[in-house]
Structures are given as C-alpha cells and as structure tokens.
Design an enzyme around this catalytic site. Structure first.
Site, PDB file in Angstrom:
ATOM      1  CB  THR A 125      -0.940   0.003   1.218  1.00 15.14           C
ATOM      2  OG1 THR A 125      -0.185  -0.318   2.390  1.00 15.14           O
ATOM      3  CG2 THR A 125      -2.036  -1.030   1.045  1.00 15.14           C
ATOM      4  CG  HIS A 149       5.106   1.105   8.461  1.00 17.06           C
ATOM      5  ND1 HIS A 149       4.660   0.336   9.525  1.00 17.06           N
ATOM      6  CD2 HIS A 149       4.069   1.166   7.591  1.00 17.06           C
ATOM      7  CE1 HIS A 149       3.419  -0.041   9.324  1.00 17.06           C
ATOM      8  NE2 HIS A 149       3.029   0.440   8.149  1.00 17.06           N
ATOM      9  CG  HIS A 161       5.230  -3.696   7.244  1.00 14.12           C
ATOM     10  ND1 HIS A 161       5.240  -2.370   6.871  1.00 14.12           N
ATOM     11  CD2 HIS A 161       4.070  -4.211   6.768  1.00 14.12           C
ATOM     12  CE1 HIS A 161       4.135  -2.099   6.185  1.00 14.12           C
ATOM     13  NE2 HIS A 161       3.406  -3.198   6.119  1.00 14.12           N
ATOM     14  CE  LYS A 206      -5.907  -2.545   7.486  1.00 16.08           C
ATOM     15  NZ  LYS A 206      -5.764  -3.943   7.880  1.00 16.08           N
ATOM     16  NE  ARG A 256      -5.263  -1.505   3.861  1.00 14.86           N
ATOM     17  CZ  ARG A 256      -4.399  -2.502   3.825  1.00 14.86           C
ATOM     18  NH1 ARG A 256      -4.095  -3.070   2.687  1.00 14.86           N
ATOM     19  NH2 ARG A 256      -3.823  -2.924   4.929  1.00 14.86           N
ATOM     20  CD  GLN A 290      -4.491 -13.299   4.133  1.00 15.92           C
ATOM     21  OE1 GLN A 290      -4.943 -12.157   4.128  1.00 15.92           O
ATOM     22  NE2 GLN A 290      -3.906 -13.813   5.202  1.00 15.92           N
ATOM     23  CG  ASP A 337      -4.207  -8.043  12.140  1.00 17.36           C
ATOM     24  OD1 ASP A 337      -3.213  -8.796  12.092  1.00 17.36           O
ATOM     25  OD2 ASP A 337      -4.263  -6.969  11.514  1.00 17.36           O
ATOM     26  CE  LYS A 377      -1.389   1.370  14.186  1.00 16.24           C
ATOM     27  NZ  LYS A 377      -2.347   1.701  13.116  1.00 16.24           N
ATOM     28  CE  LYS A 406       0.425   4.902  12.146  1.00 24.67           C
ATOM     29  NZ  LYS A 406       0.326   5.398  10.777  1.00 24.67           N
ATOM     30  CB  THR A 407       6.775   9.650  15.643  1.00 24.02           C
ATOM     31  OG1 THR A 407       6.782  10.051  14.257  1.00 24.02           O
ATOM     32  CG2 THR A 407       7.674   8.428  15.811  1.00 24.02           C
TER      33      THR A 407
END
Length: 427
Positions: A38, A43, A46, A80, A84, A173, A194, A229, A232-233
């Site tokens: 995506t 990041h 992963h 989610k 998306r 999948q 998940d 989470k 993330k920053t």
C-alpha cells in the site's frame, strides 16, 4: 534452533494451530507471510513479521515473502474501520519493486535448500477471470463460514459497513495459501494476530480444494507499554526507507523507547540471543539512566536496516546536537539527513540574495527570522554570550553573516543556550 520456542521466549507467539510445532520439528518446512504494497516502503509496524520470517529461516526452514500485488488492489478489511483507497496497477508495481528490495536486506536469498523466495500474487491472479474464480474457488467456502469471522462481524456492526470487494479478501488470501501449498509445498502461513481468520480460511480451502493439511501461526500485535499504537510518532509512521525516515530519526525512535518497551522490543526486533539480552537487562536495571537497553536496541536494528555507516552517522548526529561534534559534520550529510536531524526544530527561510550582501546578527535572528521575538532581546542575549551560529558564539550584535557562512551552501544553525536549536535555510 526451535522456531516456535524462539518466538515463545521472545514474547512474539500469539496463536498456533494444533500439530504445527510437531510438523516443523520433522525437518525443513516452507512457510510464508504476506505484505500488502500500500506504500513504496515498509515501516517499523512490518518488522515483527519480517523478524518472524528471519527467525523461521534461521531455524533452518524456507521462508516465502509474498508481496500482494493483486490483493493490494483491494485491501484487507481485518479490524479496520473503513475501506482502503484502491491503488492503480502502475502505483502498485512501483511499490512492489521497492518493497522487494527492502525485504532482500533481511532474508538470505542464496542459502541453498532454505533460500528465501519472493512471490507476487498478481502473477497468479492476473489471468484469473472473475467467473473462473467464483466457479473454481468461491464454491468451496460458504458465506456462513466467511460471516463468522470476527473481523467481518466487527465491520458489519460498524457504521461504514463492508463492501463486497473487501468481503472477498479472505477468499483471495485463502487462495494465495492454496496456490503456494499446491505449487511450492508451502504448508504454513504466518502473520499478525489480526490475520488468524484469513489464515484459517486458507487452511480450510486447502482441505476442501486439495484434500491436504496446512498450518497457521500468528504473532502478537505490538503495542507500547502504555497501550498506544507502536510505530507511530507525531510526524507519522517510522519508515524503513531512509528518504522517508532518516537513519538519525530511525535511530532516535528506538533510543527514545521507555524502559518497559525497550525490554520487549530488544527481544522482538533484534537477533541478540537470550543470554546477551538477559545480561543487558541486568546491566540496565543496575543503572537505568545509562539507557543500556535502548542503545543496544537502537544500534542493532539501525545497522540491520540501514548499515554500519548510517548508524555511525546517526551517532555523530546525536553527538552534534548534544555533544562536541563540530559544525563541519553537516557537510557530510545530504539535505534529507540535515532536515532529519532538525525535525521538530523551528525552521526559518532567508533570502540567499540578501545573505550574499551580508546580514548582521541582530537582523538575521530577529528581523529576517523569528529566532528572537525582538531585536532588543537578541542583542541582550548576544552580549551575554548565549547565542551561537554554526556552533560559534556571536561576539557582537553587529557581526555580519553572509553566504560564506552557509553549511552545504544552504544552512545556518542558530542556538540559544546549549539546547535550543533553529535551522535557517537560505533560498
């Protein structure tokens, strides 16, 4: 090395299908994890799955990294809140190629029988017509079975609902698993917790379509100790791509981990063995202020993602801000690396034309920029010896700065006191 036991002591294991561990102990086993393209970079979110594949290979098994060139066009709805955005084929192909290159730095693609392999599900879906898919695949999984998945239930109970496009994702999948089982003898799918529902759909499809057996294993979803989470920053995701997140910012992300998080992260994200980690734990507990765990964590993972040279630059960047590294160090850095060091630091622009003509210190810091709110305050602090540009104290408020003072022909670094930095960019 026992793969499942390795995940257990590292605190990574979440769910495992019965008899999976016994199957792995029989000998070399092929297993895979999927990555949705995506974006054109992975990041730190992963990294758990990348490390799972890494441990899988280190245990002597054969890892497959599946890049979802086809499923990325749809998006996985698992837990989610909304659908998306769908990506076009050109964008997806670009993202796939970039991600392939990143995964290649973690896995060994030339190690004999257990060499890693990379596959793209677009290769087997591109010529699969809709009619063929619903006839040959869809008939094997009932709607009742698909509706029973927690991830589907959650979306159906929410405000946004669930599109048919997303609803079919678990079939796609599941077919990935069937395809790899049939063509690559891949009997294990792994993923985050998940993904359990989607993975089990694959094992069910293998049973119904091929009369075979397959296995499932999931890892913990990583959260910070405070429940927020991971990955993330304030500025967003922490990427593996050095252009998106500089090695210095990447290093700082890990270095700034809390003590509780560092104890967890060093087990999950490094290859350090149990004895080494437990020794680091003991050393850290004896002197937490030295941040032994955070430094070991940040060093290990920065080197593996960006290399030794980038790690050394990250250390020097830290020393530049908080130590004794001179301003000339910035000449070694790219524009992106300079901006990475000064992320979150106030930035100001000045005219390069005016700078060529010369600007006095007071005007530079309180007229052309807002380093100081007033010229009077700027003069007062300069006269008190508390202001520096390019790490040199300004002698008088009338000192002149010109283009010759620019670092990399573009930057001036101003300081109020020791810790308050400002980046001035000549444009």
């Amino acid at each position: 090395m026992n793969f499942v036991e390795e995940l257990r002591w590292r605190g990574m294991l979440h769910d495992i299908m019965p008899k999976t561990e016994e199957e792995l102990n029989k000998g070399i086993t092929s297993g895979y994890i999927g990555f949705d393209p995506t974006a054109d970079s992975l990041h730190v979110g992963h990294l758990t799955q990348i490390m799972t594949l890494t441990h899988f290979q280190r245990a002597g098994h054969k890892p497959f990294a599946l890049v979802g060139g086809a499923t990325g066009m749809i998006g996985d709805p698992s837990f989610k809140s909304q659908e998306r955005n769908l990506l076009d084929e050109q964008t997806l192909n670009h993202n796939v190629e970039r991600i392939k290159a990143q995964l290649a730095s973690f896995l060994d693609f030339n190690s004999g029988a257990n060499s890693a392999e990379m596959v793209n599900n677009y290769d087997w879906f591109k010529n699969f017509s809709f009619l063929d898919f619903i006839r040959d695949v869809g008939k094997h999984i009932t709607v009742n079975y698909m509706m029973a998945k927690d991830s589907v239930k959650k979306r159906l109970e929410g405000d946004s609902g669930l599109s048919f496009t997303e609803f079919t994702y678990q079939l796609l999948q599941g077919y990935d698993f069937y395809h790899l089982w049939k063509n690559e003898n891949c009997i294990l799918q792994m993923g985050g917790s998940d993904q359990w529902g989607n993975i089990v759909t694959g094992t069910e499809m293998i049973r119904r379509m091929g009369g075979g057996s397959a296995f499932a294993l999931t890892t913990q979803l990583i959260k910070k100790a405070d429940g927020t989470k991971f990955g993330k920053t304030e500025s967003g995701a922490v990427w593996l791509d050095p252009v998106r997140t500089s090695p210095y910012q990447f290093y700082q992300f890990w270095l700034n981990s809390t003590d509780a998080d560092a104890k967890s992260y060093i087990r999950i994200f490094t290859l350090l063995d149990r004895e080494t980690i437990e020794a680091l734990d003991t050393e850290h507990d004896a002197a937490p202020h030295l941040r032994v765990l955070q430094k070991a964590l940040a060093k290990d993972i920065t080197i593996r993602v960006h290399g030794e040279a980038a790690y050394e630059k990250a250390i020097k960047s830290s020393d530049f801000l908080f130590g004794n590294v001179g301003i000339e160090f910035l000449n070694e850095l790219t524009d992106a690396e300079v901006k990475g060091i000064f992320e979150g630091v106030p930035n100001f622009n000045v005219s390069v034309t005016e700078l060529r003509e010369g600007i006095n210190a007071t005007e530079l810091l309180a007229g052309k920029t807002a380093v100081f709110p007033s010229k009077g305050e700027a003069k007062k602090m300069i006269q008190g010896g508390g202001v520096a540009v390019n790490k040199n104290k300004i002698a008088t408020p009338e000192d002149i700065f010109n283009a010759e003072n620019l670092i990399n022909g573009k930057y001036l670094v101003a300081q109020k006191g020791k810790k308050n930095y400002f980046l001035i960019i000549a444009e």
